[in-house]
Scaffold this motif. Sequence first.
Motif: not given
Length: 289
Positions: A94-103, A6-17, A232-235
């Motif tokens: 970090r420079e190499e961790i760019e906007p749009g990417q996931f961590v 049973i997976i609990g998902i805590i949706g943050g700012s990018g997945l609030s709906e 742009a990332n919510s989907k």
Amino acid sequence: MSDEWIIGIIGGSGLSEGLALEEAQEIEIRSPFGEPSGPVTLGRIGHVRVAFLARHGKGHRVPPSQVNYRANIDVLKRARVTDVLALSAIGSLREEIEPGQFVAVDQFIDRTTSRENSFFGPGCVAHVSLADPVCPRLAKHAGDAAKSAGAALHRGGTYVAIDGPQFSTRAESRLYRAWAGDVIGMTGMPEARLAREAELPYAMLGMVTDYDSFRDDQEGVDITAVLKVMQANSKTAAKTVAELCRALPEKREPVPIDTALEHAIITAQDIRDSELVAKLDAVAGRVLK
Ligand SMILES: CSC[C@H]1O[C@H](OP(=O)(O)O)[C@H](O)[C@@H]1O
Ligand SMILES: Nc1ncnc2[nH]cnc12
């Protein structure tokens, strides 16, 4: 313990709906730790049951330091969640961790202050290990799912948790880099601590929205730009959750975090505070019975 996920998902700012769940049903779950951020949506994605909670409430009503992290984790536990995946908008250090990417975050540095950071207290003292705050199995599944959903993924990263709601100064941003922080956010702590106390394997997928404030060649963090990247990332975030559920094995095998409280409560049984023990029925009922 059952072998069902049973997976609990805590949706943050990018997945609030919320998420598209089969057989979705919204329920209000009460917690002895106060008001959670909102109702929990129960449903299913394929063979996996899902419980979704919007961290800041519907429409983003609750600021990061006012989120009742204890109530949120407690209601997920009451919903019989077995594992928690948190989604979070993060800044990059970090420079190499760019906007749009996931961590797929695997460590935390906690700079938050005056947030309730434990379920335990006077009359029922517990000490759990937090050396490895993220469940490696769930993080692996979540990372794989993010890649399947098309995200550029960094596996591993240290998340610096700040109070906010203001973004950091340039000096703070540079300090966190010197501390080996990789990303920054306002909500990962005490959420991860509390999940461990509740014996819930926890993983966090951060969605990078900005470069925080360490670069001399950039303006400070601009919320309009942050929201744009987030939208742009919510989907991809929603697709990640669907891929995760699709790829989880039919049966859930136990992990050591499921029994994190086994020897953690050190207050003698005969002097425990009965009121606190009663409040801990969901979080620690397994060991307090
Ligand atoms: C909208 S940017 C700042 C806001 O976004 C993050 O929230 P969450 O972790 O719930 O996605 C960050 O921690 C701040 O609360
Ligand atoms: N730069 C930043 N600092 C803190 N929280 C964030 N959430 C998204 N970007 C952030």
